[in-house]
Enzyme design. Sequence first.
Site, PDB file in Angstrom:
ATOM      1  N   HIS A  16      -8.392   1.239  -3.852  1.00  0.00           N
ATOM      2  CA  HIS A  16      -9.308   1.060  -2.713  1.00  0.00           C
ATOM      3  C   HIS A  16      -9.936   2.416  -2.413  1.00  0.00           C
ATOM      4  O   HIS A  16      -9.280   3.307  -1.880  1.00  0.00           O
ATOM      5  CB  HIS A  16      -8.466   0.531  -1.538  1.00  0.00           C
ATOM      6  CG  HIS A  16      -9.221   0.369  -0.263  1.00  0.00           C
ATOM      7  ND1 HIS A  16      -8.592   0.156   0.955  1.00  0.00           N
ATOM      8  CD2 HIS A  16     -10.555   0.376   0.014  1.00  0.00           C
ATOM      9  CE1 HIS A  16      -9.495   0.044   1.907  1.00  0.00           C
ATOM     10  NE2 HIS A  16     -10.700   0.188   1.367  1.00  0.00           N
ATOM     11  N   HIS A  56      -1.315  -1.393  -4.236  1.00  0.00           N
ATOM     12  CA  HIS A  56      -2.566  -1.015  -3.573  1.00  0.00           C
ATOM     13  C   HIS A  56      -2.572   0.503  -3.357  1.00  0.00           C
ATOM     14  O   HIS A  56      -1.642   1.056  -2.780  1.00  0.00           O
ATOM     15  CB  HIS A  56      -2.657  -1.748  -2.235  1.00  0.00           C
ATOM     16  CG  HIS A  56      -3.939  -1.546  -1.501  1.00  0.00           C
ATOM     17  ND1 HIS A  56      -5.086  -2.269  -1.781  1.00  0.00           N
ATOM     18  CD2 HIS A  56      -4.274  -0.708  -0.481  1.00  0.00           C
ATOM     19  CE1 HIS A  56      -6.060  -1.892  -0.962  1.00  0.00           C
ATOM     20  NE2 HIS A  56      -5.595  -0.944  -0.165  1.00  0.00           N
ATOM     21  N   SER A  71       0.852  -1.193   0.000  1.00  0.00           N
ATOM     22  CA  SER A  71       0.000   0.000   0.000  1.00  0.00           C
ATOM     23  C   SER A  71       0.881   1.234   0.000  1.00  0.00           C
ATOM     24  O   SER A  71       1.667   1.443   0.928  1.00  0.00           O
ATOM     25  CB  SER A  71      -0.885   0.022   1.247  1.00  0.00           C
ATOM     26  OG  SER A  71      -1.346   1.344   1.466  1.00  0.00           O
TER      27      SER A  71
HETATM   28  C1  DX5 Z   1      -6.061   1.855   5.700  1.00  0.00           C
HETATM   29  C2  DX5 Z   1      -5.680   1.454   4.288  1.00  0.00           C
HETATM   30  C3  DX5 Z   1      -4.627   0.439   4.245  1.00  0.00           C
HETATM   31  C4  DX5 Z   1      -3.312   0.856   4.871  1.00  0.00           C
HETATM   32  C5  DX5 Z   1      -2.696  -0.379   5.454  1.00  0.00           C
HETATM   33  O1  DX5 Z   1      -7.218   2.607   5.678  1.00  0.00           O
HETATM   34  O2  DX5 Z   1      -6.799   0.946   3.587  1.00  0.00           O
HETATM   35  O3  DX5 Z   1      -4.404  -0.004   2.908  1.00  0.00           O
HETATM   36  O4  DX5 Z   1      -2.421   1.469   4.016  1.00  0.00           O
HETATM   37  O5  DX5 Z   1      -1.551  -0.012   6.151  1.00  0.00           O
HETATM   38  P1  DX5 Z   1      -0.816  -1.019   7.132  1.00  0.00           P
HETATM   39  O6  DX5 Z   1      -0.393  -2.199   6.317  1.00  0.00           O
HETATM   40  O7  DX5 Z   1       0.338  -0.200   7.625  1.00  0.00           O
HETATM   41  O8  DX5 Z   1      -1.800  -1.374   8.211  1.00  0.00           O
HETATM   42 ZN    ZN Z   2      -6.441  -0.050   1.588  1.00  0.00          ZN
END
Ligand code: DX5
Ligand code: ZN
Length: 215
Positions: A65, A32, A7
């Site tokens: 997303h 992502h 992400s």
């Molecule tokens: C949160 C996002 C995630 C986020 C995850 O709202 O949808 O995609 O970037 O980050 P980590 O892996 O650090 O929990």
């Molecule tokens: Zn996400």
Amino acid sequence: MARIAPSILSADFGRLAEEVQAVTEAGADLIHVDVMDGHFVPPITIGPLVVDAIRRATHLPLDVHLMIETPAHQVAEFVRAGVNGVTVHVEATGDTAAVLAAIRDAGARPGLALNPPTPIERVRPFLAAVDLLLVMSVNPGWGGQPFVEGSMEKIAAARRLREETGTGFDIEVDGGIKPHNAAAARAAGADVLVAGSAVFGADDYRAAIRSLRSG
Ligand code: DX5
Ligand code: ZN
């Protein structure tokens, strides 16, 4: 073997193209991209202009997303930016079935996400229309939050629902995924693991991706 989707929320935005290229070379399967509108979740992140820049930085599929309140107004523009999949939230406003159909009509893979407090049954009516079910394992809005307990059971419930309904969507888990819980998420049924801080917070992106995939 699960696919790994770093992400970019945890990337250095001042060097975004470089960061996207780095995770591409480090073995990521898809990128992502977290879009937030300041309404559905408090933060505002990025829009189609930046997605277009990311598109030019990698050949990997872009997994967008949308944490936005009214996705119906926005999906066409994201698909135009060259993304492969667009995921909307079942908690967003508007006609979910119509938005999923619009994503497919526009030429992308429709995905549906649900937040930790939302019961899995909420997504059942839409499962035949989606290519991806995104199980949020943190409350959306920020990277680096701890994995919400009970999310492994929700992944397993998603897998049972897929069998029960004879559908074929991928199951993606997003939030708090680290090397220490990745194997459990894979065993519960996750096909795609999203990881922000676990990848971009590591010194060695390749080692981080490898340990999420099979460590
Ligand atoms: C949160 C996002 C995630 C986020 C995850 O709202 O949808 O995609 O970037 O980050 P980590 O892996 O650090 O929990
Ligand atoms: Zn996400």
